[in-house]
Design a protein around this motif. Structure first.
Motif, PDB file in Angstrom:
ATOM      1  N   ALA A 713       0.845  -1.206   0.000  1.00 52.56           N
ATOM      2  CA  ALA A 713       0.000   0.000   0.000  1.00 52.56           C
ATOM      3  C   ALA A 713       0.878   1.253   0.000  1.00 52.56           C
ATOM      4  N   ARG A 714       0.654   2.143  -0.930  1.00 48.11           N
ATOM      5  CA  ARG A 714       1.411   3.405  -1.031  1.00 48.11           C
ATOM      6  C   ARG A 714       0.432   4.517  -1.376  1.00 48.11           C
ATOM      7  N   SER A 715       0.511   5.593  -0.658  1.00 47.04           N
ATOM      8  CA  SER A 715      -0.385   6.708  -0.978  1.00 47.04           C
ATOM      9  C   SER A 715       0.305   7.649  -1.958  1.00 47.04           C
ATOM     10  N   HIS A 716      -0.464   8.576  -2.452  1.00 44.26           N
ATOM     11  CA  HIS A 716       0.046   9.523  -3.442  1.00 44.26           C
ATOM     12  C   HIS A 716       1.232  10.303  -2.894  1.00 44.26           C
ATOM     13  N   VAL A 717       1.120  10.831  -1.689  1.00 46.44           N
ATOM     14  CA  VAL A 717       2.206  11.673  -1.160  1.00 46.44           C
ATOM     15  C   VAL A 717       3.459  10.837  -0.901  1.00 46.44           C
ATOM     16  N   GLU A 718       3.268   9.586  -0.520  1.00 48.46           N
ATOM     17  CA  GLU A 718       4.446   8.736  -0.304  1.00 48.46           C
ATOM     18  C   GLU A 718       5.195   8.513  -1.615  1.00 48.46           C
ATOM     19  N   ARG A 719       4.446   8.327  -2.683  1.00 47.72           N
ATOM     20  CA  ARG A 719       5.121   8.157  -3.984  1.00 47.72           C
ATOM     21  C   ARG A 719       5.813   9.448  -4.406  1.00 47.72           C
ATOM     22  N   LEU A 720       5.148  10.583  -4.133  1.00 48.00           N
ATOM     23  CA  LEU A 720       5.760  11.862  -4.532  1.00 48.00           C
ATOM     24  C   LEU A 720       7.084  12.102  -3.804  1.00 48.00           C
TER      25      LEU A 720
END
Ligand SMILES: Cc1ncc(C[n+]2csc(CCOP(=O)(O)OP(=O)(O)O)c2C)c(N)n1
Ligand SMILES: [Mg+2]
Length: 800
Positions: A713-720
Motif C-alpha cells: 500500500a502506497r499513498s500519493h504523497v508517499e510516492r511523490l
C-alpha cells in the motif's frame, strides 16, 4: 376534542395499546443498555427516559396514524429510543440493534441518518439543527417541485419534534426569519412543551412568547393544552375554576405535583379551589385525580389526531403541545429527571403494570389486550401508508472538462465566477441540476454572472425594478420558479442548513441536485456545527469559501482566516481543496460535481487510498489575489495529480537539498523562491499541493493498510516524496495555519520548516502582510538557507 371522523374507535384502541408498548420498549431499551448489557457496576448513562416519555404519545399519533408517504420528520434527539421502538414495531428496526442501544453498531442515542439502520430522515443531536433543517427541506422541496421534478404525488410535510428548551438555540430564529422571506410552506413544528430543560424547569409563560413570535412570522399556531379528560372536567360544576387554576399554576409547582401524584393533587386542589370544585375533586380517587391532572393534550391521542387532521392547508404550523417530561414513569415531572434512570425495582413495577413476562420483554405484542393478528395487520397498513416506496435518485453525468477562458493574470475566485458563467451557458442536464446559494455574498463571491444567466429562485416571479426602470446595473436580480440561485440573508448557519437540505434532496425528495454554496472563508466558523451536521448526515454539496487567508489584504484585518485549512482537513465527510491556479480549479470542480454524487462501497482506491467511490462533500478555499497563470495544457496525469492533492511543479533532482511545498495564493512567492535558490542549492523541487486534506487522508489510510499486512500500500504523497534523498529539507508555505503542511516531513523522514499564518488582524497590502507574517519569498528562502548546509543563498540579500 376528536370528532368521530378523525379516527375510528377500533383504531384508537389500537393506538392506545401501541402508545403503551412504545413507552415500554423505549424504557426497556434504555434499561437493557444500563443494567443488562453493560454489567451492573458499569457506567450508567441516563438522559433519555424522561425526554423520550414526553414525546411517546405525539410520536405514536404521528407514526401510527398521521404521517403521509412524503412526510419527513426530525425527531428531538433524546426521543431516539421512542423512534427506534416505533420502527421496531413497524418492522424496520432489529432486536439486536435495540439490545445494542448506544453500543457498538447498535441503535444510536440520537437519531442518525448514516449510522442508524431504521430509516432516519434527519440526524439530530445538536439541538436546534434538526428543527431548522425541516424548514430548509421544505424550501428544497419547493425548489424541486417548481423545477418540474418530484412527480405528482402530494407534497410532503417537513415535521420537527422540538424540545421547548431547544428553542433557545439562535439558529432556529435565523431560520424562522429566512422561512418568512422565502414563503415557507408544508412545515410543522411540534413543540414538546414539557416546561423542562436539562437542568431544571423553564421560565413561566414561554408559550406566549412562542405564540406571538410564530404568528409574527406568518405561522399558524395551534395550542394543545388540555386533553379530553380535562375538557370533560371543565364542563362539570367548578370546572371553570379548575381551568383557571391550571392556567395560573406556575410551571415548577405543576411539575412538582405531577411528580408527587394523586394525593398531593387532592390536597393542593382542595386547599386552592375546594370551595368551588369540591364535587369534581371528591368524586375522583387519587389515581383518577392524578390521571386527570396529567391529561395534557400532548398525552391525549384523540386531541392530537384531531389537531393534525384539522390542518387542511400548507401554511407553516407550530403546535405548542403541553406534555409532561417522564410521562408514565416514576420520575414524571421531577426537575432533575433529564438524566433519570429507573431503578431495577421501578422497572419491575413498570413491567408488572405493562403485563410483560420475564423473557418476553422484546415481544412486540406482549401484554397487550388486542389480538396480535389485528395489531399486526394495523402495523402493516401503517408502515406502507407512511413511507410508500422511497425513491432513490439517479446520478447526473458531469463533463470531464469544464471550459473556461483563463486570463493571464487571474484569481481563483474570478476563475470560479468564469467557470460558473460558462456552465450557465450550457444546456446539459448537470447545469440544470446545479443550485447555488449564498448568504448575501452572491456578488462578492463572483456568482453574479451565473445568476444573470440562471436567475434567482422564488415560487412567485418577481421582476428586477432597476431593470424595468432601465437603470444600468451589472446584475439582473430577477426571481422566478425556474431560477437556480437561492439568495439567503446573512446568517451562515442558514447557508449550511440549506446546503444540508439541498444536499439530501436525492434521499429526501428522490431528486438529485448539485448544490454549490458560497461564503467568505472566515465565516465558516459561524456555522461550523451546522456544517459538521450536514456532513454527518451525508448531505452532498460544494462549499466555495472566498476570500480567504490574509491574501484578502485590501479587505482589512477582520476578515482574515487562519484555521480554515485545518477545518478542511479535520472535517469528516468534507474533502478540502485549495487550488492556486484556475486550470486546477476547473479540474477540481468537474471532479467535485461527480464526487458529491458518489455512493459506492467503502473500499479505498489502491492508487491514493482515498475513498473516492464513497464520495462526500467538497470545500474549495479560494482567493481574491490575482496571480499569473501558467500557460500549459492539463494532461491526464496532471489532472490526476491536481485531484489527488499534489503534483511536482518542478521535479526535484536526485540530489535535492531542499524542496518547497506550497498551497494556494502564495504560489508566486514559492515559484520565485525556488528560482532564486536554484543557483546555490542542488536540484531544488517545487511541490504544488492542491489538497493537504486528501494527501494526508491517503497517507494515514495507506499506513493503516500496511499495518494490516497490505505491504504494498502506497499513498500519493508517499510516492511523490519517496525519491527525495534523506538529507533533503522541506519548506512548506501557505496562507493559513502552518500545521496544514507540517506533517509532510513525517511521510518519509525529512526535516521541515513550516511557514504560515498564526496571528491575524493586521491591515496592509499583500506584500506588506506576506512580509509581516513571514510567508513572502524572502521568508521561504531564509527558511531554506537555515535548513540546508552550503554557502549563503546569494539572492537572499537582494530581497526586500
Ligand atoms: C447544541 C447542544 N447543546 C447542548 C446539548 C445538551 N442538551 C441535550 S438535551 C438538552 C435540554 C433539552 O431540553 P428540551 O429541549 O426542553 O428537551 P426535553 O428533554 O425537555 O424533552 C441539552 C441542553 C445538545 N444536545 N446540543
Ligand atoms: Mg423540555
Amino acid at each position: 376534542m376528536a370528532r368521530s371522523a378523525d379516527i375510528g374507535i377500533e383504531d384508537l384502541a389500537i393506538l392506545r395499546e401501541l402508545e403503551r408498548k412504545v413507552l415500554w420498549l423505549a424504557s426497556w431499551t434504555i434499561h437493557h443498555a444500563n443494567y443488562i448489557r453493560d454489567n451492573a457496576d458499569g457506567l450508567k448513562v441516563g438522559g433519555h427516559q424522561a425526554s423520550s416519555a414526553s414525546l411517546a404519545t405525539i410520536m405514536t399519533a404521528l407514526y401510527f396514524h398521521s404521517l403521509r408517504p412524503k412526510d419527513r420528520v426530525a425527531v428531538k434527539p433524546h426521543a431516539s429510543p421512542i423512534y427506534h421502538a416505533i420502527q421496531y414495531l413497524l418492522g424496520r428496526q432489529t432486536r439486536e440493534r435495540l439490545e445494542a442501544f448506544r453500543g457498538y453498531k447498535g441503535a444510536q442515542s440520537y437519531p442518525s441518518r448514516t449510522k442508524d439502520a431504521d430509516d432516519v430522515d434527519f440526524s439530530t443531536g445538536s439541538v436546534g439543527l434538526g428543527v431548522a433543517q425541516t424548514l430548509f427541506s421544505s424550501l428544497a422541496q419547493d425548489y424541486v417541485r417548481a423545477h418540474g421534478w418530484g412527480g405528482d404525488e402530494p407534497e410532503g410535510r417537513m415535521i420537527a419534534l422540538v424540545g421547548d428548551a431547544e428553542l433557545d438555540e439562535g439558529n432556529i430564529f435565523e431560520a424562522i426569519l429566512e422561512g418568512w422571506k422565502q414563503g415557507l410552506r408544508n412545515c410543522w413544528w411540534i413543540i414538546d412543551y414539557n416546561r423542562q430543560s436539562l437542568d431544571a424547569v423553564v421560565r413561566e409563560g414561554l408559550w406566549a412568547r412562542f405564540e406571538t413570535l410564530f404568528r409574527d412570522f406568518g405561522w399558524d399556531v395551534v395550542i394543545l393544552k388540555y386533553g379530553a379528560l380535562l375538557q370533560g372536567a371543565f364542563a362539570e360544576p367548578g370546572g371553570d375554576r379548575l381551568r383557571a387554576w391550571i392556567d395560573n399554576c406556575p410551571n415548577q409547582l405543576y411539575s412538582a405535583l405531577v411528580f408527587q401524584g394523586g394525593a398531593a393533587w387532592r390536597k393542593r386542589l382542595t386547599d386552592d379551589i375546594g370551595d368551588a370544585a369540591s364535587r369534581l375533586i371528591e368524586t375522583r380517587s387519587d389515581e383518577e385525580l392524578g390521571r386527570l391532572m396529567t391529561n395534557l393534550a400532548g398525552h391525549d391521542l384523540p386531541s392530537l389526531i384531531a389537531a393534525f387532521n384539522a390542518i387542511d392547508h400548507d401554511r407553516p404550523t407550530c403546535f405548542i403541545a403541553y406534555t409532561i417530561k417522564g410521562f408514565g414513569l416514576p420520575f414524571a415531572g421531577h426537575k432533575d429527571n433529564h438524566a433519570g434512570l429507573m431503578t431495577p425495582a421501578q422497572m419491575e413495577a413498570f413491567r408488572a403494570a405493562m403485563k410483560v413476562r420475564a423473557g418476553h420483554e422484546w415481544d412486540a405484542f406482549e401484554g397487550l389486550s388486542i389480538e396480535p393478528a389485528r395489531l399486526a395487520a394495523f402495523l402493516d397498513r401503517e408502515a406502507f401508508a407512511q413511507h410508500g416506496v422511497k425513491r432513490k435518485a439517479r446520478s447526473i453525468l458531469v463533463p470531464d472538462e469544464l471550459p473556461v477562458a483563463i486570463q493571464s493574470v487571474m484569481s481563483t475566485q474570478a476563475g470560479f465566477g468564469a467557470i460558473l458563467n460558462e456552465i450557465g451557458r450550457d444546456q446539459a442536464e448537470y447545469a440544470a441540476r446545479i443550485v447555488t446559494t449564498s448568504p448575501d455574498v452572491t456578488v462578492s463571491t463572483n456568482l453574479g454572472a451565473w445568476v444573470n444567466r440562471r436567475g434567482l429562485f422564488a415560487r412567485e416571479a418577481m421582476a428586477d425594478t432597476f431593470k424595468s426602470e432601465r437603470i444600468p446595473s451589472t446584475f439582473t436580480w430577477e426571481f422566478s420558479p425556474k431560477g437556480q440561485h437561492i439568495e439567503l440573508g446573512i446568517a451562515e448557519m442558514n447557508l449550511f442548513i440549506l446546503l444540508s437540505a439541498l444536499g439530501l434532496c436525492h434521499a429526501v425528495a428522490g431528486e438529485r441536485l448539485l448544490p454549490i454554496g458560497t461564503l467568505y472563508d472566515p465565516f465558516i466558523a459561524r456555522g461550523l456545527d451546522a456544517l459538521n451536521y450536514a456532513c454527518y448526515q451525508d448531505a452532498r454539496f460544494i462549499l466555495v469559501a472566498t476570500p480567504s487567508g490574509i491574501s484578502l489584504a485590501p479587505e482589512g484585518g477582520a476578515h482574515q482566516s487562519i484555521g480554515t485549512p485545518l477545518i478542511g482537513m479535520a472535517q469528516d465527510g468534507l474533502a478540502a481543496f485549495e487550488p492556486a491556479f484556475v486550470d486546477e480549479l476547473a479540474a477540481i470542480l468537474s471532479f467535485a460535481l461527480a464526487y458529491i454524487q458518489k455512493d459506492g462501497n467503502d473500499q479505498p482506491s489502491e492508487r491514493t487510498w482515498l475513498r473516492d467511490e464513497t464520495g462526500g462533500s467538497i470545500y474549495l478555499r479560494l482567493s481574491t489575489r490575482p496571480i499569473e497563470q501558467p500557460q500549459r495544457t492539463i494532461t491526464p496525469e496532471l489532472r490526476q495529480g491536481i485531484v489527488d492533492g499534489a503534483y511536482w511543479m518542478r521535479k526535484p533532482g536526485p540530489n535535492a537539498q531542499v524542496i518547497v511545498a506550497y498551497t494556494g495564493a502564495v504560489a508566486p512567492e514559492a515559484i520565485q523562491a525556488v528560482g532564486l535558490m536554484a543557483e546555490d542549492r542542488r536540484d531544488v523541487g517545487l511541490l504544488a499541493v492542491t489538497s493537504a486534506d486528501r494527501l494526508n487522508a491517503g497517507w494515514t489510510a495507506a499506513q493503516r493498510a500496511r499495518e494490516r499486512g497490505l505491504v504494498h500500500a502506497r499513498s500519493h504523497v508517499e510516492r511523490l516524496l519517496e525519491e527525495l534523498p534523506p538529507h533533503c529539507a522541506i519548506v512548506t508555505v501557505l496562507d493559513g495555519h502552518p500545521a496544514t503542511l507540517a506533517w509532510l516531513g513525517a511521510v518519509a523522514g525529512h526535516r521541515v520548516r513550516s511557514l504560515g499564518i498564526e496571528h491575524f488582524g493586521q491591515t496592509g497590502s499583500i506584500p506588506d502582510l506576506y512580509r509581516h507574517y513571514g510567508i513572502d519569498t524572502k521568508a521561504i528562502v531564509t527558511a531554506a538557507q537555515a535548513l540546508t548546509p552550503g554557502r549563503p543563498i546569494r539572492h537572499l540579500r537582494a530581497l526586500a
